[in-house]
Design a protein around this motif. Structure first.
Motif, PDB file in Angstrom:
ATOM      1  N   ASP A  55     -39.235 -21.324  -7.599  1.00 40.41           N
ATOM      2  CA  ASP A  55     -38.639 -19.923  -7.425  1.00 40.41           C
ATOM      3  C   ASP A  55     -38.503 -19.433  -5.807  1.00 40.41           C
ATOM      4  O   ASP A  55     -36.917 -18.802  -5.828  1.00 40.41           O
ATOM      5  CB  ASP A  55     -39.143 -18.917  -8.154  1.00 40.41           C
ATOM      6  CG  ASP A  55     -39.435 -18.747 -10.100  1.00 40.41           C
ATOM      7  OD1 ASP A  55     -39.037 -19.869 -10.618  1.00 40.41           O
ATOM      8  OD2 ASP A  55     -39.884 -17.926 -10.553  1.00 40.41           O
ATOM      9  N   LYS A  56     -39.265 -20.105  -4.992  1.00 36.02           N
ATOM     10  CA  LYS A  56     -38.354 -19.771  -3.598  1.00 36.02           C
ATOM     11  C   LYS A  56     -37.869 -20.776  -3.375  1.00 36.02           C
ATOM     12  O   LYS A  56     -36.973 -20.133  -1.521  1.00 36.02           O
ATOM     13  CB  LYS A  56     -39.970 -19.919  -3.245  1.00 36.02           C
ATOM     14  CG  LYS A  56     -40.272 -18.943  -1.669  1.00 36.02           C
ATOM     15  CD  LYS A  56     -41.332 -18.859  -0.875  1.00 36.02           C
ATOM     16  CE  LYS A  56     -40.950 -18.304   0.464  1.00 36.02           C
ATOM     17  NZ  LYS A  56     -42.878 -17.915   0.874  1.00 36.02           N
ATOM     18  N   THR A 102     -46.968 -14.535   1.181  1.00 33.67           N
ATOM     19  CA  THR A 102     -48.003 -15.913   0.389  1.00 33.67           C
ATOM     20  C   THR A 102     -48.348 -17.300   0.748  1.00 33.67           C
ATOM     21  O   THR A 102     -46.945 -17.614   0.738  1.00 33.67           O
ATOM     22  CB  THR A 102     -47.656 -15.028  -0.998  1.00 33.67           C
ATOM     23  OG1 THR A 102     -48.171 -14.219  -0.937  1.00 33.67           O
ATOM     24  CG2 THR A 102     -49.215 -15.931  -1.985  1.00 33.67           C
ATOM     25  N   GLU A 111     -48.399 -21.502 -12.582  1.00 27.75           N
ATOM     26  CA  GLU A 111     -48.210 -20.367 -11.521  1.00 27.75           C
ATOM     27  C   GLU A 111     -47.644 -21.099 -10.315  1.00 27.75           C
ATOM     28  O   GLU A 111     -46.458 -20.472  -9.374  1.00 27.75           O
ATOM     29  CB  GLU A 111     -49.077 -19.305 -11.208  1.00 27.75           C
ATOM     30  CG  GLU A 111     -49.260 -18.711 -10.886  1.00 27.75           C
ATOM     31  CD  GLU A 111     -49.722 -17.256 -10.982  1.00 27.75           C
ATOM     32  OE1 GLU A 111     -49.570 -15.882 -10.007  1.00 27.75           O
ATOM     33  OE2 GLU A 111     -51.010 -17.286 -11.856  1.00 27.75           O
ATOM     34  N   LYS A 134     -44.606 -22.647  -9.995  1.00 28.80           N
ATOM     35  CA  LYS A 134     -43.116 -21.781 -10.388  1.00 28.80           C
ATOM     36  C   LYS A 134     -43.442 -20.576  -9.134  1.00 28.80           C
ATOM     37  O   LYS A 134     -42.063 -20.544  -9.119  1.00 28.80           O
ATOM     38  CB  LYS A 134     -43.758 -20.692 -11.891  1.00 28.80           C
ATOM     39  CG  LYS A 134     -42.459 -20.205 -11.852  1.00 28.80           C
ATOM     40  CD  LYS A 134     -43.049 -18.997 -13.342  1.00 28.80           C
ATOM     41  CE  LYS A 134     -41.905 -18.425 -13.777  1.00 28.80           C
ATOM     42  NZ  LYS A 134     -41.124 -17.411 -12.843  1.00 28.80           N
ATOM     43  N   THR A 135     -43.953 -20.128  -8.599  1.00 27.35           N
ATOM     44  CA  THR A 135     -44.040 -19.191  -7.698  1.00 27.35           C
ATOM     45  C   THR A 135     -43.094 -20.149  -6.437  1.00 27.35           C
ATOM     46  O   THR A 135     -42.118 -19.629  -5.563  1.00 27.35           O
ATOM     47  CB  THR A 135     -45.440 -18.889  -6.753  1.00 27.35           C
ATOM     48  OG1 THR A 135     -45.805 -18.117  -7.707  1.00 27.35           O
ATOM     49  CG2 THR A 135     -44.923 -17.902  -5.407  1.00 27.35           C
ATOM     50  N   TYR A 136     -43.742 -22.094  -5.824  1.00 29.49           N
ATOM     51  CA  TYR A 136     -42.704 -22.205  -5.109  1.00 29.49           C
ATOM     52  C   TYR A 136     -41.601 -22.943  -5.375  1.00 29.49           C
ATOM     53  O   TYR A 136     -40.767 -22.952  -4.686  1.00 29.49           O
ATOM     54  CB  TYR A 136     -43.446 -22.799  -3.627  1.00 29.49           C
ATOM     55  CG  TYR A 136     -44.410 -22.374  -3.419  1.00 29.49           C
ATOM     56  CD1 TYR A 136     -43.867 -22.118  -1.965  1.00 29.49           C
ATOM     57  CD2 TYR A 136     -45.824 -22.035  -3.551  1.00 29.49           C
ATOM     58  CE1 TYR A 136     -45.187 -20.937  -1.520  1.00 29.49           C
ATOM     59  CE2 TYR A 136     -47.398 -20.978  -2.850  1.00 29.49           C
ATOM     60  CZ  TYR A 136     -46.379 -20.518  -2.112  1.00 29.49           C
ATOM     61  OH  TYR A 136     -46.740 -20.432  -1.030  1.00 29.49           O
TER      62      TYR A 136
END
Length: 233
Positions: A151-152, A178, A144, A147-149
């Motif tokens: 996507d960013k 975040t 996760e 994926k978060t970073y």
């Protein structure tokens, strides 16, 4: 019930799940207003973290080094939030507390921050601090986090995550920002009353001259304006 041991050796019993802040309140409302972070069984943690077993505790006020470092590290997150709002698309490296204050390494792409821009960032930080934004901790999987970073589009955080072990990764959120972070942090931003961004420098990512040169912004914050005024004398 659990037993809480204080630095003077005294012991009190509390309900399981009590927080350091609630313990401070049980001692003195004034102490609860002044305490910023706690050490529980040798580990620094937030005031709202539940304690579920017998523990030794020390409550830290501004005068303690542990409190200052937590205060300044939380302030680096506040500055990052301000930067993300003022410079959409900015990418973040690391933002630690240092001996006095903090810094954050950022990648602005083709944009440049000048000394004349620092006041605008300070004002945004104070505006956000007044919102009493809570620092919310969340444990996440490595998948996760990546994926978060991804996507960013923040390659610096992705690189840091690759070096971490699954099961050890936490996010902290304050307001709209975040960050990948171990913590600990303040309970909320309202105690940050005075801000001074002191300088801008260049810093190679991870200290390697083969990597990109990032922009490093240094700052210092205080829980009272008079403390900033004394610092600047």
């Amino acid at each position: 019930m659990i037993k809480i041991t204080f630095p003077d050796g005294s012991v009190r019993q509390y309900e399981k799940g009590i927080t350091p802040y609630e313990i401070a309140q049980s001692i003195s409302p004034k102490l609860a207003q002044e305490v910023l972070v706690a050490t529980v069984n040798g580990k620094i943690c937030e005031l709202n973290r539940p304690i579920n077993e017998d523990a030794a505790i020390k409550l830290h006020k501004w005068e303690d080094e542990e409190a200052k470092r937590t205060f300044w590290h939380s302030s680096s997150h506040l500055m990052a939030e301000a930067l993300e709002l003022l410079y959409p698309g900015v990418k973040f490296g690391i933002g630690p507390a240092i001996e006095i204050g903090f810094y954050y390494d950022i990648d602005l792409g083709d944009r440049v921050i000048a000394e004349s821009d620092l006041k605008r960032i300070e004002d945004k930080m104070l505006e956000l601090a007044k919102e009493k934004q809570h620092f919310v901790r969340r444990e996440v999987s490595k998948e996760e986090a990546m994926k978060t970073y991804s996507d960013k589009g923040d390659q610096y955080k992705c690189e840091l995550i690759r070096d971490l072990e699954d099961g050890t990764i936490t996010f902290y959120t304050n307001g709209s920002f975040t960050d990948l972070c171990r913590g600990p942090h303040l309970v909320d931003t309202s105690v940050i009353k005075a801000v001074k961004l002191t300088s801008i420098a260049g810093a190679y990512w991870r200290g390697n001259e083969k990597n990109k040169m990032l922009t490093r912004i240094y700052g210092v914050t205080f829980p009272q304006k008079k403390l900033l005024d004394e610092y600047l004398i």
